[in-house]
Design an enzyme around this catalytic site. Sequence first.
Site, PDB file in Angstrom:
ATOM      1  N   HIS A   1       0.825  -1.210   0.000  1.00  0.00           N
ATOM      2  CA  HIS A   1       0.000   0.000   0.000  1.00  0.00           C
ATOM      3  C   HIS A   1       0.860   1.261   0.000  1.00  0.00           C
ATOM      4  O   HIS A   1       0.652   2.163  -0.832  1.00  0.00           O
ATOM      5  CB  HIS A   1      -0.911  -0.010   1.225  1.00  0.00           C
ATOM      6  CG  HIS A   1      -1.832   1.161   1.305  1.00  0.00           C
ATOM      7  ND1 HIS A   1      -3.107   1.160   0.790  1.00  0.00           N
ATOM      8  CD2 HIS A   1      -1.664   2.407   1.851  1.00  0.00           C
ATOM      9  CE1 HIS A   1      -3.680   2.327   0.995  1.00  0.00           C
ATOM     10  NE2 HIS A   1      -2.821   3.105   1.644  1.00  0.00           N
ATOM     11  N   GLU A   2       1.799   1.315   0.920  1.00  0.00           N
ATOM     12  CA  GLU A   2       2.621   2.525   1.035  1.00  0.00           C
ATOM     13  C   GLU A   2       3.559   2.687  -0.150  1.00  0.00           C
ATOM     14  O   GLU A   2       3.889   3.804  -0.532  1.00  0.00           O
ATOM     15  CB  GLU A   2       3.408   2.503   2.350  1.00  0.00           C
ATOM     16  CG  GLU A   2       2.546   2.496   3.601  1.00  0.00           C
ATOM     17  CD  GLU A   2       1.587   3.689   3.661  1.00  0.00           C
ATOM     18  OE1 GLU A   2       1.925   4.767   3.112  1.00  0.00           O
ATOM     19  OE2 GLU A   2       0.505   3.553   4.251  1.00  0.00           O
TER      20      GLU A   2
ATOM     21  N   HIS B   1       1.830   4.743  -2.749  1.00  0.00           N
ATOM     22  CA  HIS B   1       1.945   6.187  -2.488  1.00  0.00           C
ATOM     23  C   HIS B   1       3.359   6.672  -2.824  1.00  0.00           C
ATOM     24  O   HIS B   1       3.537   7.717  -3.457  1.00  0.00           O
ATOM     25  CB  HIS B   1       1.665   6.487  -1.013  1.00  0.00           C
ATOM     26  CG  HIS B   1       0.246   6.239  -0.597  1.00  0.00           C
ATOM     27  ND1 HIS B   1      -0.837   6.721  -1.291  1.00  0.00           N
ATOM     28  CD2 HIS B   1      -0.268   5.572   0.481  1.00  0.00           C
ATOM     29  CE1 HIS B   1      -1.956   6.370  -0.682  1.00  0.00           C
ATOM     30  NE2 HIS B   1      -1.637   5.662   0.385  1.00  0.00           N
TER      31      HIS B   1
END
Length: 366
Positions: free
Chosen positions: A17-18, A21
């Site tokens: 997920h990170e 980003h």
Amino acid sequence: MSIIIFFLVLFVLILVHEWGHFITAKKTGMRVDEFGIGFPPKAAGFRRKGDETEYTLNWLPIGGFVKIWGENYEDVEDEENAKDKDRGFSAKPKWAQALVLVAGVAMNIIFAWFLFVIMFMAGVTLPVEESKASDEAVLYVAAVQPDSPAAVLPPATTITAIEYNGQFIEGPSASEFSTAVSEAAPNPVLVTYKTKEGTESVELTPQQGLDQDDPERYVVGASLYMLETQQQSFFASLVSASKATWYGLTGIMSGLWHLISQAIVGDADFSQVTGPVGIVGLVGDAASEGFIKLLEFTAIISLNLAVINLLPFPALDGGRLVFVVIEAATRKRIPPEWAGRVNLVGFALLMLLMIVVTYKDIANLL
């Protein structure tokens, strides 16, 4: 062991997920100051040569973050950071800001799809028509009627043999089981079944009145179908994985919408909501059923994280995306102090919810 597997799964999902980003912020020219797993205080960290980003491991293993300069409206005009003024999150076009915010969700969805591809290629156990079933297919108890003879069968039961009227059938099909019940009635059928704990046998005495369409028919109250492990080709796996991802997303969104709508009117049933402690047990159960089952569970959790993060709630990606949309529509920047306060309140509420759900999980174990 379940706790170790849980943290490994959590670590991978947060990393995916990170990273979404992180890489999107880098590609859109933003300055990324920190890539963190867990929340501070910091346990360890390092910088790669020539890389401005610090990679950290933090003590609170309940999430992760990417610290993008200017994301929280830091002073992008101070003397120290003047040279990077145009690299701040808030200085970038709204499309770039929105892309960074949804990138984490997108990566969770892509990762779940990737796990589904591996599953279908390695072989997954799926329902199969009896006429198309091979000798490797097994008879599975999908559901049982309450207060019926079959209600004594535990969940996830595979029927390995039946015995009635002096006949013994090993590895029966659904039709053979139905025939055995009809021919044995009103006498019992000895059913041998297999669960995660082992193999056991039980006598099931057929009853009338359980089949609403045919009350005179003798049945035991079990819904059965054939299961078979099937391996798919690479291209077939791509299609099946896409379908599984779509059905997973729509199912999760439907269930979450139902829960929220019921909560608004005070009729929500939170007994099925599971927190970290409950997930540890679920991870252990999935791992005990094999690597493929663990992959499936991880994929479902990844889709859940994607859907939850898109909720328009402060401190979540969806909530921050709402801020970007508002600023794009009004062409005015939201005062940073108010944005910070709203996000702080949202984060506090999320932590409170986490504590309540965790308490419920622990209470259920006692």
